[in-house]
Design a protein around this motif. Structure first.
Motif, PDB file in Angstrom:
ATOM      1  N   LEU A 296      17.115  -0.659   5.052  1.00  0.00           N
ATOM      2  CA  LEU A 296      16.085   0.049   4.312  1.00  0.00           C
ATOM      3  C   LEU A 296      14.737  -0.226   4.971  1.00  0.00           C
ATOM      4  O   LEU A 296      14.444  -1.376   5.318  1.00  0.00           O
ATOM      5  N   GLU A 297      13.926   0.795   5.135  1.00  0.00           N
ATOM      6  CA  GLU A 297      12.570   0.586   5.651  1.00  0.00           C
ATOM      7  C   GLU A 297      11.650   0.271   4.481  1.00  0.00           C
ATOM      8  O   GLU A 297      11.508   1.064   3.545  1.00  0.00           O
ATOM      9  N   LEU A 298      11.039  -0.908   4.508  1.00  0.00           N
ATOM     10  CA  LEU A 298      10.150  -1.326   3.433  1.00  0.00           C
ATOM     11  C   LEU A 298       8.760  -0.736   3.635  1.00  0.00           C
ATOM     12  O   LEU A 298       8.298  -0.578   4.771  1.00  0.00           O
ATOM     13  N   LEU A 299       8.083  -0.454   2.525  1.00  0.00           N
ATOM     14  CA  LEU A 299       6.717   0.074   2.556  1.00  0.00           C
ATOM     15  C   LEU A 299       5.826  -0.848   1.722  1.00  0.00           C
ATOM     16  O   LEU A 299       5.374  -0.489   0.629  1.00  0.00           O
ATOM     17  N   PRO A 300       5.564  -2.057   2.220  1.00  0.00           N
ATOM     18  CA  PRO A 300       4.834  -3.052   1.423  1.00  0.00           C
ATOM     19  C   PRO A 300       3.319  -2.832   1.435  1.00  0.00           C
ATOM     20  O   PRO A 300       2.761  -2.278   2.391  1.00  0.00           O
ATOM     21  N   SER A 301       2.659  -3.300   0.363  1.00  0.00           N
ATOM     22  CA  SER A 301       1.198  -3.303   0.313  1.00  0.00           C
ATOM     23  C   SER A 301       0.676  -4.472   1.148  1.00  0.00           C
ATOM     24  O   SER A 301       1.456  -5.305   1.626  1.00  0.00           O
ATOM     25  N   LYS A 302      -0.648  -4.577   1.302  1.00  0.00           N
ATOM     26  CA  LYS A 302      -1.240  -5.657   2.108  1.00  0.00           C
ATOM     27  C   LYS A 302      -0.922  -7.030   1.519  1.00  0.00           C
ATOM     28  O   LYS A 302      -0.637  -7.984   2.253  1.00  0.00           O
ATOM     29  N   SER A 303      -0.977  -7.137   0.179  1.00  0.00           N
ATOM     30  CA  SER A 303      -0.680  -8.423  -0.458  1.00  0.00           C
ATOM     31  C   SER A 303       0.795  -8.790  -0.279  1.00  0.00           C
ATOM     32  O   SER A 303       1.146  -9.963  -0.098  1.00  0.00           O
ATOM     33  N   MET A 304       1.663  -7.786  -0.312  1.00  0.00           N
ATOM     34  CA  MET A 304       3.090  -8.031  -0.109  1.00  0.00           C
ATOM     35  C   MET A 304       3.387  -8.432   1.334  1.00  0.00           C
ATOM     36  O   MET A 304       4.245  -9.285   1.592  1.00  0.00           O
TER      37      MET A 304
END
Length: 378
Positions: free
Chosen positions: A11-19
């Protein structure tokens, strides 16, 4: 008939900056724990060996070192705990391979390696996957992107663990699941495969599978490599160029991955026995002329795919001895041409007068040898 297998879904993750910060922290923790446990164990091993009592790298010993590390480095308590325990389990497996199977001694992990990862074990409700998001312990929900086929599998399968990795500027979650596959029907057909550099593979049917045309992707990769060398490290322009470099690197890897999945599934679906040589790929990399080509075509990846898919679908995969002279033997009468060099692509048997294409002849001999070995072992 349904067969139970383990699969890894990417799965390609789409994390935020904090993540991203949390992911990087756990990646760093895993690398820190691996390097420190390995370093401490090596020192202790030498000390105990000096006193005549070699220290075995058991799970308990490595776990004790981890507990000591956590007491000395409080920041480790902020990370995900099962991923830290997984590190010393992986290290124990690496030691086992070294001492029992004579594999290479475990190496220290570098921060500069483009592939970095940590693995979270399923424990209660610490991993949860919805149609658009994946929940990881201490991180929370992260949006992801994948195919509808994978989403369906995730919904109906048991999750064992999740490996989170950073590769070429992107974050991925490799979800290990237990699922079932339908056993493929037996076809009664067998195939021998001669892997090569000029052609990716030559089949005993006479079919030649050419290498992928990756010229454009490699030109773009080299272009941005040269550009990166001229720019200031980690400047804004460097980061922009790095993203373009990763884009073409991913495009090349995806092209290879897709082609090899299609080829391996074709072979497993159509043939009951798949035979090839047990090539010494690591040894072949020592040849300076072959190394760039080998790196480009990733032969090991193709062999691995064929092997695990044959196992999934109950087909027979056989690798014959690498020293078997498959190219030198006439598949018609068995005559061996000892003076056959790599430059000779066609030759005629002096005994039965059969004209041979080197690679097709080799693939036929590989198949004949594999069938003999399969009869003896069955």
């Amino acid at each position: 008939m349904c067969l139970v297998v383990n699969k890894g879904l990417k799965l390609e993750l789409l994390p935020s900056k904090s993540m991203i910060q949390f992911l990087e922290q756990n990646i760093g923790n895993a690398r820190f724990i691996w390097n420190n446990i390995l370093g401490i164990y090596c020192d202790l091993y030498e000390l105990f060996k000096f006193h005549g009592c070699p220290l075995s790298p058991t799970i308990n010993n490595l776990n004790a070192i981890l507990k000591m590390l956590k007491q000395e480095n409080s920041f480790l308590y902020d990370g995900e705990s099962t991923s830290q325990q997984q590190v010393f389990r992986d290290l124990n497996k690496a030691f086992t391979k070294f001492f029992k199977e004579k594999h290479g001694f475990p190496k220290f992990k570098s921060k500069k390696n483009p592939k970095q990862s940590f693995r979270i074990q399923k424990n209660g409700n610490n991993i949860k996957i919805t149609n658009r998001r994946i929940r990881l312990a201490k991180l929370g929900y992260v949006h992801y992107r994948t195919s509808s086929k994978y989403k369906k599998l995730l919904k109906n399968s048991k999750i064992n663990n999740v490996t989170v990795k950073r590769e070429n500027g992107k974050y991925y979650a490799i979800v290990n699941i237990t699922t079932t596959v339908e056993e493929l029907e037996k076809t009664g057909k067998h195939i021998g495969i001669d892997l090569g550099l000029k052609n990716l593979a030559t089949l005993s049917t006479g079919q030649e599978i050419v290498n992928l045309d990756l010229t454009h992707e490699e030109e773009m990769i080299h272009k941005y490599q040269r550009k990166l060398n001229r720019q200031k490290y980690m400047s804004n322009n460097y980061k922009k160029t790095l993203q373009k470099y990763y884009k073409w690197l991913n495009r090349k890897n995806n092209k290879i991955q897709n082609a090899y999945h299609q080829l391996s599934k074709y072979l497993v679906r159509n043939y009951d026995i798949i035979a090839m040589e047990d090539l010494n790929i690591k040894g072949m990399f020592k040849n300076k002329k072959w190394a760039p080509k080998l790196q480009r075509i990733s032969l090991y990846k193709l062999v691995k795919m064929i092997k695990y898919k044959a196992e999934w679908y109950k087909k027979t995969f056989i690798q014959i001895d690498r020293f078997y002279p498959s190219s030198q033997l006439c598949n018609n009468c068995g005559y061996q041409k000892h003076d056959l060099t790599l430059g000779i692509r066609e030759w005629t048997c002096p005994v039965c007068k059969t004209k041979h294409n080197r690679d097709i002849n080799a693939s036929k001999n590989i198949l004949q040898k594999a069938i003999q070995e399969n009869i003896v072992n069955s």
